[in-house]
Design a protein around this motif. Structure first.
Motif, PDB file in Angstrom:
ATOM      1  N   ILE A   1     -10.950  23.195  -3.896  1.00 60.41           N
ATOM      2  CA  ILE A   1     -12.235  22.541  -3.984  1.00 60.41           C
ATOM      3  C   ILE A   1     -12.505  22.562  -5.373  1.00 60.41           C
ATOM      4  O   ILE A   1     -12.604  23.345  -6.147  1.00 60.41           O
ATOM      5  N   ARG A   2     -12.278  21.085  -5.817  1.00 59.91           N
ATOM      6  CA  ARG A   2     -12.194  20.965  -7.341  1.00 59.91           C
ATOM      7  C   ARG A   2     -13.726  20.771  -7.900  1.00 59.91           C
ATOM      8  O   ARG A   2     -14.725  20.508  -7.414  1.00 59.91           O
TER       9      ARG A   2
ATOM     10  N   SER B   1      -5.700   9.670   1.115  1.00 64.85           N
ATOM     11  CA  SER B   1      -7.192  10.018   1.988  1.00 64.85           C
ATOM     12  C   SER B   1      -6.781  11.471   2.500  1.00 64.85           C
ATOM     13  O   SER B   1      -5.813  11.558   3.375  1.00 64.85           O
ATOM     14  N   GLY B   2      -7.571  12.238   2.063  1.00 59.94           N
ATOM     15  CA  GLY B   2      -7.250  13.812   2.523  1.00 59.94           C
ATOM     16  C   GLY B   2      -5.994  14.357   1.655  1.00 59.94           C
ATOM     17  O   GLY B   2      -5.652  15.506   2.299  1.00 59.94           O
ATOM     18  N   LEU B   3      -5.763  13.872   0.759  1.00 60.55           N
ATOM     19  CA  LEU B   3      -4.306  14.370  -0.249  1.00 60.55           C
ATOM     20  C   LEU B   3      -4.722  15.576  -1.207  1.00 60.55           C
ATOM     21  O   LEU B   3      -4.276  16.454  -1.417  1.00 60.55           O
ATOM     22  N   LEU B   4      -5.901  15.010  -1.838  1.00 62.22           N
ATOM     23  CA  LEU B   4      -6.283  15.856  -2.942  1.00 62.22           C
ATOM     24  C   LEU B   4      -6.584  17.243  -2.979  1.00 62.22           C
ATOM     25  O   LEU B   4      -6.404  18.115  -3.850  1.00 62.22           O
TER      26      LEU B   4
ATOM     27  N   ALA C   1     -12.256  17.481  -1.804  1.00 61.84           N
ATOM     28  CA  ALA C   1     -13.296  18.422  -1.565  1.00 61.84           C
ATOM     29  C   ALA C   1     -13.667  18.878  -3.207  1.00 61.84           C
ATOM     30  O   ALA C   1     -12.974  19.113  -4.112  1.00 61.84           O
ATOM     31  N   THR C   2     -14.966  19.012  -3.290  1.00 61.58           N
ATOM     32  CA  THR C   2     -15.713  19.204  -4.564  1.00 61.58           C
ATOM     33  C   THR C   2     -16.643  20.383  -4.497  1.00 61.58           C
ATOM     34  O   THR C   2     -17.171  20.614  -3.419  1.00 61.58           O
ATOM     35  N   ARG C   3     -16.858  20.893  -5.837  1.00 59.03           N
ATOM     36  CA  ARG C   3     -18.155  21.551  -5.848  1.00 59.03           C
ATOM     37  C   ARG C   3     -18.937  21.663  -7.348  1.00 59.03           C
ATOM     38  O   ARG C   3     -18.029  21.105  -8.275  1.00 59.03           O
ATOM     39  N   ASP C   4     -19.853  21.943  -7.356  1.00 57.57           N
ATOM     40  CA  ASP C   4     -20.453  22.028  -8.666  1.00 57.57           C
ATOM     41  C   ASP C   4     -20.293  23.354  -9.543  1.00 57.57           C
ATOM     42  O   ASP C   4     -21.147  24.388  -9.437  1.00 57.57           O
TER      43      ASP C   4
ATOM     44  N   VAL D   1       0.749  -1.213   0.019  1.00 53.34           N
ATOM     45  CA  VAL D   1       0.093  -0.031   0.074  1.00 53.34           C
ATOM     46  C   VAL D   1       0.669   1.136   0.156  1.00 53.34           C
ATOM     47  O   VAL D   1       1.653   1.439   0.864  1.00 53.34           O
ATOM     48  N   LEU D   2       0.590   2.207  -0.996  1.00 52.80           N
ATOM     49  CA  LEU D   2       1.383   3.459  -1.085  1.00 52.80           C
ATOM     50  C   LEU D   2       0.318   4.444  -0.390  1.00 52.80           C
ATOM     51  O   LEU D   2      -0.641   4.698  -1.133  1.00 52.80           O
ATOM     52  N   ASP D   3       0.698   4.928   0.756  1.00 50.48           N
ATOM     53  CA  ASP D   3      -0.137   6.160   1.320  1.00 50.48           C
ATOM     54  C   ASP D   3       0.352   7.298   1.053  1.00 50.48           C
ATOM     55  O   ASP D   3       1.139   8.028   1.626  1.00 50.48           O
ATOM     56  N   ALA D   4      -0.190   7.836   0.053  1.00 51.32           N
ATOM     57  CA  ALA D   4       0.218   9.285  -0.673  1.00 51.32           C
ATOM     58  C   ALA D   4      -0.487  10.169   0.333  1.00 51.32           C
ATOM     59  O   ALA D   4      -1.710  10.141   0.510  1.00 51.32           O
ATOM     60  N   GLY D   5       0.465  11.270   0.776  1.00 51.31           N
ATOM     61  CA  GLY D   5      -0.080  12.196   1.549  1.00 51.31           C
ATOM     62  C   GLY D   5      -0.175  11.610   3.073  1.00 51.31           C
ATOM     63  O   GLY D   5      -1.042  11.977   3.643  1.00 51.31           O
ATOM     64  N   GLY D   6       0.173  10.518   3.339  1.00 46.40           N
ATOM     65  CA  GLY D   6      -0.118   9.751   4.656  1.00 46.40           C
ATOM     66  C   GLY D   6       0.366  10.317   5.763  1.00 46.40           C
ATOM     67  O   GLY D   6      -0.048   9.351   6.994  1.00 46.40           O
ATOM     68  N   HIS D   7       0.996  11.328   5.803  1.00 47.01           N
ATOM     69  CA  HIS D   7       1.354  11.943   7.038  1.00 47.01           C
ATOM     70  C   HIS D   7       2.243  11.205   8.006  1.00 47.01           C
ATOM     71  O   HIS D   7       3.245  10.474   7.222  1.00 47.01           O
TER      72      HIS D   7
END
Length: 269
Positions: free
Chosen positions: A215-216, A163-166, A193-196, A95-101
């Motif tokens: 916020i993508r 998880s929580g990286l993007l 995090a997203t928005r319309d 498992v590569l935990d990217a942004g895994g703190h």
């Protein structure tokens, strides 16, 4: 006339700004600034707006231990990821935990999943990697964990977890995947995090630092996922992690989402 008084007079004199917008913009200069402030068109623009004397970005020692105790707990929004990990992980996988703190998900998930026989590698910023290795040397983190700064130096992953990286990743997801030693079989994204509507970058207050928070555009991000060549096996919404930008409430609340991508369509359980 001090700066706050000047800002107050300008804000209250503007009939075009709703009261909650004025209040939100004044709060960012007060003793208890809001968690999210400002709305910018890019990460670079957001960083340029950080006031002089304040830390900008996540790559600081001061940010490495913020909310650590909360991050090692299992939350409701972790359960879709736990479901997929339980479904796909087998002994010998990586498992590569990217942004895994500081390997917080390994600590949290290890209470519910059998992670023995799993190689768990964390990729993160230099300050966090240094802190993680120091905690290992002091015996506070398991010695078998691996910490890396460069995705290209990480072991070839079977599962890419972000998880929580993007929110904080200032590059397309395809670039991160492209730098790995091999394409993973499964990609698990959580707390995106997203928005319309068009993407907005705000500044999040994390301890002493101000960190650009993306916020993508949800539709655009779905198109980006399509270009990866994976099968979108699952998508979920996390209502508890919806946020508003205090200084720009008219932009509306964000929608936090998770995604499970697989190299092949999943088989029925």
């Amino acid at each position: 006339m001090n700066r706050l008084t000047s800002l107050a007079r300008r804000g209250l004199a503007s009939a075009r700004l709703p009261a909650r917008t004025v209040i939100g913009r004044l709060r960012q200069y007060g003793p208890r600034p809001p968690r999210f402030a400002g709305a910018y068109g890019s990460v670079a623009e957001a960083l340029a707006a950080v006031p002089p004397g304040q830390l900008a970005g996540y790559d600081h020692e001061a940010a490495t231990e913020v909310s650590f105790e909360a991050m090692i707990q299992v939350h409701l929004w972790d359960y879709p990821v736990l479901f997929w990990l339980d479904r796909v992980l087998k002994p010998g996988m990586t498992v590569l935990d990217a942004g895994g703190h500081l390997a917080t998900k390994h600590t949290a998930f290890g209470r519910l999943l059998n992670l023995s026989g799993i190689t768990w590698a964390v990729q993160d910023l230099p300050a966090i990697v240094r802190r993680g290795r120091r905690l290992q040397a002091e015996g506070h983190l398991p010695a078998h964990l691996r910490f890396h700064e460069d995705p290209a130096d990480c072991p070839a992953p079977d599962v890419l977890l972000a998880s929580g990286l993007l929110q904080y990743l200032d590059q397309p997801l395809s670039e991160l995947v492209g730098r790995l030693a091999r394409r993973p079989s499964v990609i698990l994204l959580n707390k995106v995090a997203t928005r319309d509507g068009p993407e907005v970058v705000t500044l999040e207050r994390i301890g002493e630092t101000r960190v650009p928070y993306r916020i993508r555009d949800h539709a655009q991000f779905r198109r980006e996922l399509d270009t990866l060549g994976f099968h979108l096996a699952d998508e979920w919404v996390i209502p508890d992690l919806s946020h508003r930008i205090a200084t720009h409430p008219a932009l509306g609340a964000s929608t936090s989402r998770g995604f499970a991508l697989t190299s092949d369509p999943p088989k029925a359980v």
